[in-house]
Design an enzyme around this catalytic site. Sequence first.
Site, PDB file in Angstrom:
ATOM      1  CB  CYS A  91      -0.716   0.242   1.364  1.00 16.19           C
ATOM      2  SG  CYS A  91      -1.882  -1.390   1.034  1.00 16.19           S
ATOM      3  CG  PHE A 301      -9.082  -9.722 -23.064  1.00 22.60           C
ATOM      4  CD1 PHE A 301      -8.130  -9.955 -22.702  1.00 22.60           C
ATOM      5  CD2 PHE A 301      -9.699  -8.048 -23.762  1.00 22.60           C
ATOM      6  CE1 PHE A 301      -7.479  -9.481 -24.408  1.00 22.60           C
ATOM      7  CE2 PHE A 301      -9.022  -7.602 -25.056  1.00 22.60           C
ATOM      8  CZ  PHE A 301      -7.690  -8.354 -25.055  1.00 22.60           C
ATOM      9  CG  ASP A 370     -12.182  -6.556 -18.026  1.00 21.53           C
ATOM     10  OD1 ASP A 370     -10.843  -6.210 -16.811  1.00 21.53           O
ATOM     11  OD2 ASP A 370     -12.235  -8.005 -16.681  1.00 21.53           O
ATOM     12  CB  CYS A 396      -6.143  -2.858 -14.669  1.00 17.24           C
ATOM     13  SG  CYS A 396      -5.448  -4.172 -15.667  1.00 17.24           S
TER      14      CYS A 396
END
Length: 439
Positions: A91, A301, A370, A396
Amino acid sequence: MARIFQPKKKTQLNTRHQAVQVERLDHHGAGIAYLKKKPLFIDGALPGEEVVTQLVEEKSKFARGKLIKILKPSDARVEPFCPHYHECGGCDLQHLNYDQQLTHKQQTLRQLMRKFAGSDIDLDAPVLGESLGYRRRARVSLFVDKKTRQLHFGFRKKQSKQIAQVTDCPVLAPELNVLLPEIYSVLKAFKKPDQLGHVELVLGDNGPCITLRHLSNLADDEVSALVELATRHQASLYLMPETDQLNLVAGEVPFYQEAGVKIPFDPNNFIQVNQAVNQKMVEQAIKWLDPQSDERVLDLFCGLGNFSLPIAKRAKHVVGVEGVAEMVEKASNNASLNQINNAQFYHANLEQDFDGQAWAAEKFDKVLLDPARAGASGIIDQVSALGAQRVVYVSCNPATLARDSQSLLDQGYQLTKLGMLDMFPHTSHLESMALFEKS
């Protein structure tokens, strides 16, 4: 006369501490300052801050620095909530307050679309879930120190192959997080810890699932210890030897439900990390795509059918195409399980031209893509030939979305909607969705 090779002398890196003013964040969340008119990237630094940095890398066009001290902190700076933040590579935006994280990600998406696709439209409201306890899957790395024989258990350190010892992860789903110290306790008692690969954790709607990758046979008492742990937590247990064959030892096959569809999966199959955001993402994709009962929809995809199967409940016919043969078989099985008879799935290499494929000869009213981080460069130029009037692109990686968007615009589509989905809070990872339409 032969020339004798003489290597160039390496430029001496100036490692003295230097005070700089941070101007902005790059797309990966690093602070950008300037040193002799050259951009200097500093992980952990925020815009408006005056910091002390030490050069760790210098190239002709940029440099990288290590954050040594913050002389003047930003109002947006917060104390990281995780004690492992300074070691773990997970993170990387915990030092930035959450509202500013969202602002940064939205600005990044908009800037990249403006720069590479020439498109500048207002963003839809971001799709959000919980900012903690949201991860329903994680891979835990294992490593044995040859000198001490100690088993290290946790996640990769920042920009390193070394492992940060972690047995408590605040962003991991509580049902998985509680397993970390117990799994570590069991594994460190194994006779050959250096023969352990990694641990895969995933949370299905029917409970947690533990997968242990191991390189040699486990002793009976070691398997029994793992089974006892899994049973106590109502978890499934898979063992995965060197053959890569998954063996279900305890519990049942995991599944999740999405938009009225049940989707079983193996623990090594790809599913979205954030269940709450995935659910909202599927809902938004269906809303933007707006499939009608007389329309044919193509899902490129398609994976396990995360989008295909819910869309099939609304459209006349759905075709899903995927590059991984195993996923195609599972998507077909998932359609049968849910008594969905109007969906077909095909295996194809979506990194290259799909001319000649039987499914590509058909026409479609709408298309959903995707792709993985690399985008859809191999096929994006052919989308218009499919006849679709509406295209939803789920991404993404905003850089490849921007690149592929330019192709869709060149094919006569217009970008009519764009939005960010915070699939990975407290990280620089950015999920997005775009809608393209032909008038």
